[in-house]
Write an enzyme that holds these catalytic residues in place. Structure first.
Site, short mmCIF file in Angstrom:
data_model
loop_
_atom_site.label_atom_id
_atom_site.label_comp_id
_atom_site.label_asym_id
_atom_site.label_seq_id
_atom_site.Cartn_x
_atom_site.Cartn_y
_atom_site.Cartn_z
N GLU A 100 0.83 -1.19 0.00
CA GLU A 100 0.00 0.00 0.00
C GLU A 100 0.87 1.25 0.00
O GLU A 100 1.95 1.28 0.57
CB GLU A 100 -0.90 0.01 1.24
CG GLU A 100 -1.86 -1.17 1.24
CD GLU A 100 -3.00 -1.01 2.23
OE1 GLU A 100 -4.15 -1.02 1.80
OE2 GLU A 100 -2.74 -0.85 3.43
N CYS A 113 3.54 8.43 0.99
CA CYS A 113 4.04 7.51 2.03
C CYS A 113 4.17 6.15 1.36
O CYS A 113 3.18 5.60 0.86
CB CYS A 113 3.03 7.48 3.18
SG CYS A 113 3.43 6.25 4.42
N CYS A 120 5.97 -7.11 7.53
CA CYS A 120 7.04 -6.58 8.37
C CYS A 120 7.34 -7.58 9.48
O CYS A 120 6.44 -8.23 10.01
CB CYS A 120 6.58 -5.25 8.98
SG CYS A 120 7.85 -4.46 10.01
N CYS A 124 5.79 -4.76 16.11
CA CYS A 124 5.28 -3.71 17.02
C CYS A 124 3.80 -4.00 17.32
O CYS A 124 3.01 -4.28 16.43
CB CYS A 124 5.43 -2.32 16.38
SG CYS A 124 7.14 -1.88 16.07
N CYS A 127 0.73 -2.02 15.53
CA CYS A 127 0.79 -1.80 14.08
C CYS A 127 0.19 -2.96 13.28
O CYS A 127 0.51 -4.12 13.53
CB CYS A 127 2.25 -1.59 13.67
SG CYS A 127 2.45 -1.19 11.93
N CYS A 341 -1.24 6.10 9.91
CA CYS A 341 -0.07 5.35 10.38
C CYS A 341 -0.48 4.06 11.07
O CYS A 341 -1.34 4.07 11.93
CB CYS A 341 0.71 6.16 11.41
SG CYS A 341 1.41 7.64 10.80
N1 SAH Z 1 8.93 0.42 10.27
C1 SAH Z 1 9.13 1.83 10.27
C2 SAH Z 1 8.20 2.61 9.35
C3 SAH Z 1 6.73 2.26 9.33
S1 SAH Z 1 5.60 2.86 10.49
C4 SAH Z 1 9.08 2.37 11.67
O1 SAH Z 1 8.83 1.61 12.59
O2 SAH Z 1 9.38 3.54 11.87
C5 SAH Z 1 5.50 4.58 10.46
C6 SAH Z 1 5.15 5.14 11.84
O3 SAH Z 1 3.81 4.84 12.26
C7 SAH Z 1 6.05 4.58 12.93
O4 SAH Z 1 6.45 5.56 13.81
C8 SAH Z 1 5.13 3.59 13.59
O5 SAH Z 1 5.57 3.23 14.86
C9 SAH Z 1 3.83 4.34 13.58
N2 SAH Z 1 2.66 3.52 13.85
C10 SAH Z 1 2.52 2.19 13.65
N3 SAH Z 1 1.29 1.79 14.03
C11 SAH Z 1 0.64 2.88 14.46
C12 SAH Z 1 -0.68 3.11 14.97
N4 SAH Z 1 -1.56 2.13 15.10
N5 SAH Z 1 -1.00 4.38 15.31
C13 SAH Z 1 -0.13 5.39 15.16
N6 SAH Z 1 1.12 5.23 14.68
C14 SAH Z 1 1.50 3.99 14.35
#
Ligand code: SAH
Length: 352
Positions: A100, A113, A120, A124, A127, A341
């Site tokens: 996406e 973006c 991945c 986390c 996410c 995000c």
């Molecule tokens: N893997 C990379 C880039 C992808 S995520 C990273 O971890 O930075 C881009 C951003 O969105 C990251 O800061 C991530 O932690 C955040 N993110 C992921 N899930 C989210 C959510 N449910 N709500 C808000 N931010 C989130």
């Protein structure tokens, strides 16, 4: 060049090649070097058929189509936000996987973006992108193609790139660096490094490696907590590289590049949004050339996490600012189309 040959089609994805490599290739098939420059321009235009290369002879177009592809992406579906015009693209790769990309319009122009991997591996807890694990890395051509494909779709130039889509860019480091160098090329897309942000959950060894390259991109670090216990609970990567090591690497990065780092901090109610967390964060970042981006956590099915009230978020922000750290709350975009995000996925599941 062997790793640029697509395993599914057995053809070279021309978008995987730098301009120099394309020149070498064109010479190797008995053609004149200047043809590579013409072809490179067509690739950046996002053409989908070799016959669109109107200044290239029919015989060369045929030769190219026999051994090469113009890219691996097709637009499977797109969703346009009624709230802010943000567009989420579901893109199909030619091995059947999905990624996406999200297009956002700001007063200074379009920003995209983009994703760096299918799925991945980082795990986390908040996410959606990590739910089914990592399926594979994207090639540099597949990364750049997201920009080219969306740019052609809207018929306007995209000026900024954020690598915050699906995947961990530093877990696909070589292809990401290759992508950055290729997208910088002034005879191609010409997007300067200062218009590119790469976000990482904190793969420390790669931060050192990038610092030594002295690139001028913006590095964003997904911090999300200021003590190891809290961070390890929501980000498994913290068990490998603790906060001290991460901050050391960030200081090294700033020293080497002179660039300000962005720290992303996703605010999760009852987990990391207490006043004490704000104070600890300010203390951790004290004296660093940095900016904090606060992201109210976006809802993801099954996580049970939610964001606090607008007041509690503003309170958190004002505490860190009181300690001298600049901080903004990230404007949520495209939340009605699951484009915010952490809501991006790669299973092709469609949410209308
Ligand atoms: N893997 C990379 C880039 C992808 S995520 C990273 O971890 O930075 C881009 C951003 O969105 C990251 O800061 C991530 O932690 C955040 N993110 C992921 N899930 C989210 C959510 N449910 N709500 C808000 N931010 C989130």
């Amino acid at each position: 060049m062997t790793d640029t040959i697509n395993k599914t089609t057995n053809k070279i994805n021309l978008k995987d090649l730098t301009q120099n490599e394309l020149e070498e290739y064109i010479i190797s098939i008995g053609e004149k070097k200047f043809r590579a420059g013409q072809i490179y321009k067509w690739l950046c235009e996002g053409i989908t058929d070799f016959d669109e290369m109107t200044n290239i002879s029919k015989s060369l177009r045929e030769k190219l189509s026999q051994y090469c592809t113009l890219g691996n992406l097709t637009i499977e579906k797109k969703f346009v936000s009624r709230l802010d015009g943000t567009r989420r693209y579901l893109l199909k790769l030619n091995d059947g996987n999905y990624i996406e990309s999200v297009l956002m319009k700001y007063h200074h122009g379009y920003s995209i973006c983009i994703s760096s991997q299918v799925g991945c591996a980082m795990g986390c807890k908040f996410c959606a992108s990590t739910k089914n694990g990592k399926i594979r890395n994207l090639t540099s051509g597949e990364i750049i193609d997201q920009l080219i494909t969306v740019q052609r779709d809207i018929g306007e130039r995209i000026s900024n790139i954020v690598m915050m889509g699906v995947g961990e860019p530093f877990d696909n480091f070589d292809n990401v660096v290759r992508f950055i160098n290729n997208v910088n090329n002034p005879s191609g897309l010409g997007i300067g490094q200062r218009h590119i942000t790469v976000s990482t959950c904190g793969l420390v060894n790669r931060i050192y490696e990038l610092a030594d390259m002295k690139m001028q991109i913006t590095l964003a670090i997904s911090l999300h907590a200021s003590d190891n216990e809290a961070r390890s609970r929501i980000m498994p990567v913290n068990n490998k590289f603790g906060i001290e090591k991460l901050i050391d690497a960030c200081r090294y990065y700033m020293d080497k590049t002179g660039r300000r780092i962005t720290f992303e901090y996703t605010l999760i109610q009852g987990v990391n949004d207490y006043d004490d967390n704000a104070k600890a964060l300010a203390k951790l970042l004290k004296g660093m050339l940095c900016h904090v981006n606060l992201i109210p956590v976006n809802s993801v099915e099954g996580t049970g996490f939610s964001a606090g009230s607008a007041e509690s978020i503003e309170r958190f922000r004002s505490i860190i600012e009181k300690y001298g750290i600049s901080a903004t709350v990230r404007r949520e975009m495209g939340s009605d189309i699951s484009a915010a995000c952490g809501q991006l996925r790669s299973d092709g599941a469609l949410i209308d």
